[in-house]
Design a protein around this motif. Sequence first.
Motif, PDB file in Angstrom:
ATOM      1  N   GLU A   1     -10.966 -15.812  -9.384  1.00  0.00           N
ATOM      2  CA  GLU A   1     -11.377 -17.073 -10.007  1.00  0.00           C
ATOM      3  C   GLU A   1     -11.422 -16.932 -11.527  1.00  0.00           C
ATOM      4  O   GLU A   1     -12.426 -17.236 -12.179  1.00  0.00           O
ATOM      5  N   GLY A   2     -10.319 -16.462 -12.074  1.00  0.00           N
ATOM      6  CA  GLY A   2     -10.256 -16.300 -13.520  1.00  0.00           C
ATOM      7  C   GLY A   2      -8.825 -16.330 -14.028  1.00  0.00           C
ATOM      8  O   GLY A   2      -7.852 -16.235 -13.257  1.00  0.00           O
ATOM      9  N   PHE A   3      -8.683 -16.454 -15.342  1.00  0.00           N
ATOM     10  CA  PHE A   3      -7.378 -16.505 -15.993  1.00  0.00           C
ATOM     11  C   PHE A   3      -6.956 -15.102 -16.416  1.00  0.00           C
ATOM     12  O   PHE A   3      -7.786 -14.294 -16.864  1.00  0.00           O
ATOM     13  N   VAL A   4      -5.665 -14.815 -16.304  1.00  0.00           N
ATOM     14  CA  VAL A   4      -5.106 -13.549 -16.777  1.00  0.00           C
ATOM     15  C   VAL A   4      -3.833 -13.862 -17.555  1.00  0.00           C
ATOM     16  O   VAL A   4      -3.200 -14.906 -17.366  1.00  0.00           O
ATOM     17  N   VAL A   5      -3.490 -12.943 -18.445  1.00  0.00           N
ATOM     18  CA  VAL A   5      -2.242 -13.075 -19.193  1.00  0.00           C
ATOM     19  C   VAL A   5      -1.452 -11.778 -19.032  1.00  0.00           C
ATOM     20  O   VAL A   5      -1.988 -10.676 -19.168  1.00  0.00           O
ATOM     21  N   LEU A   6      -0.183 -11.923 -18.688  1.00  0.00           N
ATOM     22  CA  LEU A   6       0.716 -10.780 -18.553  1.00  0.00           C
ATOM     23  C   LEU A   6       1.602 -10.725 -19.791  1.00  0.00           C
ATOM     24  O   LEU A   6       2.226 -11.733 -20.163  1.00  0.00           O
ATOM     25  N   LYS A   7       1.643  -9.565 -20.419  1.00  0.00           N
ATOM     26  CA  LYS A   7       2.472  -9.377 -21.606  1.00  0.00           C
ATOM     27  C   LYS A   7       3.469  -8.253 -21.331  1.00  0.00           C
ATOM     28  O   LYS A   7       3.095  -7.196 -20.813  1.00  0.00           O
TER      29      LYS A   7
ATOM     30  N   GLY B   1      -2.343  -4.688  -5.176  1.00  0.00           N
ATOM     31  CA  GLY B   1      -0.941  -4.935  -4.836  1.00  0.00           C
ATOM     32  C   GLY B   1      -0.424  -6.227  -5.438  1.00  0.00           C
ATOM     33  O   GLY B   1       0.752  -6.331  -5.794  1.00  0.00           O
ATOM     34  N   LEU B   2      -1.298  -7.227  -5.555  1.00  0.00           N
ATOM     35  CA  LEU B   2      -0.876  -8.473  -6.189  1.00  0.00           C
ATOM     36  C   LEU B   2      -0.589  -8.250  -7.669  1.00  0.00           C
ATOM     37  O   LEU B   2       0.404  -8.753  -8.212  1.00  0.00           O
ATOM     38  N   LEU B   3      -1.459  -7.491  -8.334  1.00  0.00           N
ATOM     39  CA  LEU B   3      -1.230  -7.201  -9.753  1.00  0.00           C
ATOM     40  C   LEU B   3       0.068  -6.417  -9.946  1.00  0.00           C
ATOM     41  O   LEU B   3       0.810  -6.648 -10.905  1.00  0.00           O
ATOM     42  N   ALA B   4       0.364  -5.501  -9.021  1.00  0.00           N
ATOM     43  CA  ALA B   4       1.620  -4.757  -9.090  1.00  0.00           C
ATOM     44  C   ALA B   4       2.816  -5.696  -8.908  1.00  0.00           C
ATOM     45  O   ALA B   4       3.848  -5.561  -9.584  1.00  0.00           O
ATOM     46  N   THR B   5       2.681  -6.666  -7.998  1.00  0.00           N
ATOM     47  CA  THR B   5       3.753  -7.643  -7.789  1.00  0.00           C
ATOM     48  C   THR B   5       3.976  -8.479  -9.038  1.00  0.00           C
ATOM     49  O   THR B   5       5.124  -8.745  -9.437  1.00  0.00           O
ATOM     50  N   MET B   6       2.888  -8.907  -9.661  1.00  0.00           N
ATOM     51  CA  MET B   6       3.010  -9.695 -10.886  1.00  0.00           C
ATOM     52  C   MET B   6       3.713  -8.903 -11.988  1.00  0.00           C
ATOM     53  O   MET B   6       4.573  -9.429 -12.702  1.00  0.00           O
ATOM     54  N   LEU B   7       3.354  -7.628 -12.121  1.00  0.00           N
ATOM     55  CA  LEU B   7       3.980  -6.800 -13.151  1.00  0.00           C
ATOM     56  C   LEU B   7       5.448  -6.519 -12.827  1.00  0.00           C
ATOM     57  O   LEU B   7       6.301  -6.513 -13.728  1.00  0.00           O
ATOM     58  N   ASP B   8       5.747  -6.300 -11.563  1.00  0.00           N
ATOM     59  CA  ASP B   8       7.135  -6.067 -11.170  1.00  0.00           C
ATOM     60  C   ASP B   8       7.999  -7.269 -11.549  1.00  0.00           C
ATOM     61  O   ASP B   8       9.065  -7.123 -12.157  1.00  0.00           O
ATOM     62  N   GLU B   9       7.526  -8.458 -11.211  1.00  0.00           N
ATOM     63  CA  GLU B   9       8.293  -9.663 -11.505  1.00  0.00           C
ATOM     64  C   GLU B   9       8.295  -9.971 -12.999  1.00  0.00           C
ATOM     65  O   GLU B   9       9.321 -10.369 -13.563  1.00  0.00           O
TER      66      GLU B   9
END
Length: 281
Positions: free
Chosen positions: A213-219, A174-182
Amino acid sequence: MFRPAVHHHSPFRLPKLPSSANTPAPTPPPRRFRIRRLLLYTSLSLTSLGLGIYLAFLPLTATILASLPRPSSSSISSLAYLPPTERSAEIERLITTHPLSQHLRSLPGWQESRPHAQMPELMRRHSLTASTLAGDTKIPVPPLIFTKGHGEELVAISYLGNDLCGHVGIIHGGLLATMLDEGLARCCFAALPNKVGVTARLEIDYRNVCRSEGFVVLKARTEKVEGRKAWVKGRVERLDVGGKGTGNPWEERGEVLVEAAGLFIEPKWAKSLPAFVKPPA
């Protein structure tokens, strides 16, 4: 000649009216009742007065708030974020000096920003991503965002902590979905007539587990714009600390964790929104 008097009796008789002298005076209401009625009328009057003042000054308040100075996207990149802990300071250093960040800074047409820093404090404290999900064990550092052109592409670098998990060590979907939505919405806003929109549809495909505990990049990339509608695609990838970033950000693909496609629509009343309500670029 003497004639006896003749009395004619009418079949209709008027009712006998009571004498005013015999009518009792109305009893005045008790003193306690009069006090209650006075308090009721007073409270109603004050409420009406307060509501009238509020409605009268509401447009003026919106105008004043909208006119408050807000830093531009170009100036935000020069505002140093002050991490509160040594841990967040190290995360901030790794994000700002990552090869991908340095590469995006060198590309023409790209702008660097920290949108959460542009939000008024009253809005930020009620924001899910800027306040509720922020913290040393959640999202310790505000995402560093790069945007291209007027709503063409977006790249956002984030760090996700342990307190954002569904299963132990795995970031909640759900957090990943929130990040993508925004993220997808922010990507296309600049391409819409009044720079704001709402999510009409969001389709998500989970590809791989996202470790905490890691880095992610949203494109994200805006695929099409028609009037008040914008279609956007995007994905979240795992970002290696020592990774490279020398080519086209959209074309280069790391380990894809989640993919998404969304439709965003600008409301018909968006033009009337004051500037401080619209999300910063």
